[in-house]
Design an enzyme around this catalytic site. Structure first.
Site, PDB file in Angstrom:
ATOM      1  N   ARG B  22       0.783  -1.081  -0.014  1.00 54.19           N
ATOM      2  CA  ARG B  22      -0.109   0.047  -0.121  1.00 54.19           C
ATOM      3  C   ARG B  22       0.932   1.091  -0.006  1.00 54.19           C
ATOM      4  O   ARG B  22       1.884   0.979   0.305  1.00 54.19           O
ATOM      5  CB  ARG B  22      -0.989  -0.065   1.184  1.00 54.19           C
ATOM      6  CG  ARG B  22      -0.488   0.006   2.622  1.00 54.19           C
ATOM      7  CD  ARG B  22      -1.293  -0.263   3.777  1.00 54.19           C
ATOM      8  NE  ARG B  22      -0.753  -0.120   4.979  1.00 54.19           N
ATOM      9  CZ  ARG B  22      -0.758   0.857   5.674  1.00 54.19           C
ATOM     10  NH1 ARG B  22      -1.410   2.042   5.281  1.00 54.19           N
ATOM     11  NH2 ARG B  22      -0.277   0.738   6.883  1.00 54.19           N
ATOM     12  N   THR B  23       0.380   2.299  -0.386  1.00 53.16           N
ATOM     13  CA  THR B  23       0.825   3.738  -0.579  1.00 53.16           C
ATOM     14  C   THR B  23       1.166   4.114   0.920  1.00 53.16           C
ATOM     15  O   THR B  23       0.437   4.338   1.557  1.00 53.16           O
ATOM     16  CB  THR B  23       0.229   4.573  -1.469  1.00 53.16           C
ATOM     17  OG1 THR B  23      -0.379   3.983  -2.584  1.00 53.16           O
ATOM     18  CG2 THR B  23       0.892   5.757  -1.743  1.00 53.16           C
ATOM     19  N   LEU B  24       2.538   4.387   1.080  1.00 50.44           N
ATOM     20  CA  LEU B  24       2.765   4.900   2.354  1.00 50.44           C
ATOM     21  C   LEU B  24       3.291   6.510   2.061  1.00 50.44           C
ATOM     22  O   LEU B  24       3.088   7.356   2.727  1.00 50.44           O
ATOM     23  CB  LEU B  24       3.977   4.298   2.854  1.00 50.44           C
ATOM     24  CG  LEU B  24       3.696   2.788   3.290  1.00 50.44           C
ATOM     25  CD1 LEU B  24       4.936   1.842   3.355  1.00 50.44           C
ATOM     26  CD2 LEU B  24       2.461   2.636   4.458  1.00 50.44           C
TER      27      LEU B  24
END
Lengths: 351, 245
Positions: B22-24
């Protein structure tokens, strides 16, 4: 036409007379008896068959008034839909390229009471006949709101109609939620038709036994579609489905060219007149019909009894007076031309 | 070059391996977009830079694209997520065209679709790291709206993203009018972009202005703004900074 069949044109026969007449012929067809709970077994091409009376729109399976039943016998006989070896499964083709189960499903639509739709450039009117199973019960709901801009009238198996209406409402609201914009009715009917087609191609399903008149708006204006159990859909200027719809269709055929530019009020009047055609002599009262309207700037809604009665009054006034007084004056409602002035009266049929 | 097949590790929040999916944080980012409604439609301006952290790495990125017949989409934030959004919209427009039935997606529909997408991703803790500006004209009506990476969405007569919110919008609040002509609209946008160029570290001096009207979309060729660096304050920038404060 076989002279024996002339007997059924008048819809006047009682059950005994019907059976006697049938016994007089040797063609194979099946019939269900009225009132006596009779099932007649006949032999003919296609083998010995035993048929339950088909499920009616009023689902308890009770018998309808005898003249309506006789009318559908007449229709069935005239069409000569015989039982044959290719009609057990929806997934079986006949040698002539027909799917009989699908066609039988379309017959179910004709069992329901009439539903009528007409449209102008900016409005769509849906109307239907309210037939109740008995005096004790309420009438079946046949017109449903799908969204502010889409309505549907059904004829046939009400349960199937209810399920499909729920599907349509779901599609409309999902589209509305995602795009904040009304679902174009043309796209909805394609979804519906695809759903119906699935049931004509799976051995574990049966076709939906309901015809749907879908009226709605999209960017290009008002539209009226008819969705068939076969999975076909057609666009119409005006259409009628269900029992005795032919009478309404005849009326509409005479006048449809003017509908595109009709005013909203004229469209409503035409719809109610078309409903009257299907009643075939029964006095038209606002309690007998349901009418709904939708259009540009006008969300879908039902007309109340008072409004409908007012429209009826504008053309039934003369007929009503005549009925009450029992005089032989001509009925001549304003719209009906060509009937002559002194030779018709609107007395109910003799059954 | 090896390609990894995307692996679905399930819930992006609870599963340890899924954390890497997932995009952090964003990597290559675009800076502000500024857009206004004007007399005939909508004008949208952006520069062509893609920053890799503090490095002004890419200087030819188009951050404003046409969507269907009626809309323009501008994005700031992660460029790869913008490209992903363009792919979603491409599919959306394609399906809409395939219907071939006289109905077409307008800017309001696209804006709402994007709001749903952005909000749903945010709910999965896997956002598309963008702030999107959606402008368009349909049936004579202009539309201008914005969606952020957490799904906040609204419409207005003038919008800006990122630094534009702080530097450009005050100018627009003072000087925007509903009946701006095309030339006045461009002048107003250039004024905002000039301020951003001076004051936003990630801005570069190469911008595009896109216009959408009932007739369609036009995106200008890239060009530069004239800047003036001979202000007294720039001659001796540390003049007032005596001592350790």
């Amino acid at each position: 036409m076989d002279p024996n069949f002339k007997l059924f044109d008048t819809c006047d026969l009682d059950t005994q007379g019907l059976i006697a007449a049938l016994n007089a012929t040797t063609d194979a067809f099946y019939v269900s008896g009225a009132g006596l709970g009779l099932r007649i077994e006949t032999a003919g091409c296609g083998g010995l068959t035993r048929k339950e009376p088909p499920e009616r729109e009023t689902t308890a399976g009770k018998r309808k008034a005898s003249d309506e039943e006789e009318e559908e016998e007449e229709e069935r006989l005239n069409k000569k839909m015989f039982r044959n070896q290719y009609d057990t499964d929806v997934t079986t083709w006949s040698p002539t390229g027909r799917l009989f189960q699908v066609e039988y499903a379309m017959e179910a639509v004709k069992q329901g009471s009439a539903a009528i739709g007409l449209r102008s450039r900016s409005h769509v009117v849906l109307a239907c006949v309210n037939k109740a199973q008995s005096e004790l019960s309420s009438h079946q709901k046949k017109i449903f709101k799908v969204d502010d801009h889409i309505g549907v009238a059904i004829a046939g198996l009400t349960a199937d109609g209810r399920v499909l209406s729920r599907y349509m409402r779901s599609e409309a609201i999902n589209h509305s939620f995602t795009y904040e914009s009304p679902l174009p009715v043309g796209r909805l009917v394609v979804h519906l038709a695809d759903k119906a087609q699935v049931c004509t191609q799976r051995s574990w399903k049966r076709p939906y036994g309901v015809g749907l008149l879908v009226g709605g708006l999209d960017e290009s204006g008002a539209h009226l579609y008819y969705n068939c159990p076969s999975g076909n859909y057609f666009e119409y200027q005006a259409f009628a489905i269900g029992s005795r719809s032919q009478a309404a269709k005849t009326y509409l055929e005479r006048r449809f060219e003017s509908f595109a530019d009709s005013s909203r009020e004229d469209l409503i009047k035409d719809a109610i007149l078309a409903v009257r055609e299907t009643l075939q002599g029964e006095t038209l009262k606002s309690s007998l019909c349901t009418v709904s309207v939708l259009g540009v700037g006008e969300p879908f809604h039902f007309l109340d009894q008072e409004t409908i009665q007012n429209v009826i009054d504008t053309f039934e006034k003369v007929a009503d007076e005549e009925e009450g007084e029992g005089e032989a004056e001509p009925a001549a409602p304003a719209e009906e031309g060509g009937d002559g002035t002194g030779d018709q009266d609107v007395a109910p049929m003799e059954t | 070059m090896t390609f990894t097949i995307p692996i679905d590790n399930g819930d992006a929040l609870k599963n340890a391996e899924a954390d890497s999916q997932r995009t952090l944080y964003p990597y290559v980012t675009g800076t502000s977009i500024v857009a206004i409604k004007y007399k005939d439609g909508v004008l949208m301006a952006s520069d062509m830079g893609g920053s890799y952290g503090s490095t002004l790495r890419y200087k030819n990125i188009e951050r404003v694209k046409a969507i269907g017949k009626h809309s323009l989409l501008g994005a700031s934030g992660e460029i790869s997520d913008f490209q992903e959004i363009l792919r979603y919209l491409d599919e959306l427009v394609l399906n809409d065209n395939m219907w071939d039935d006289g109905n077409s997606l307008g800017p309001k529909e696209v804006h709402n679709y994007l709001t749903r997408v952005m909000y749903n991703r945010r709910n999965k803790f896997n956002p598309l790291w963008n702030t999107l500006v959606l402008g368009g004209v349909k049936n004579g009506e202009s539309y201008l709206g914005m969606v952020s990476m957490i799904g906040v969405s609204f419409e207005d007569n003038h919008v800006a993203t990122g630094f534009g919110n702080h530097l450009a919008r005050p100018i627009l609040r003072d000087e925007w009018r509903a009946d701006l002509s095309f030339e006045d609209g461009v002048k107003l946008l250039e004024k905002c972009m000039r301020v951003l160029l001076y004051r936003d570290r990630s801005a570069i001096n190469k911008l595009q202005i896109a216009k959408i009207t009932e007739e369609g979309v036009t995106v200008s060729q890239p060009y530069s703004l004239k800047t003036f660096w001979e202000f007294q304050a720039f001659h001796n920038p540390t003049a007032g900074a005596q001592g350790s404060w």
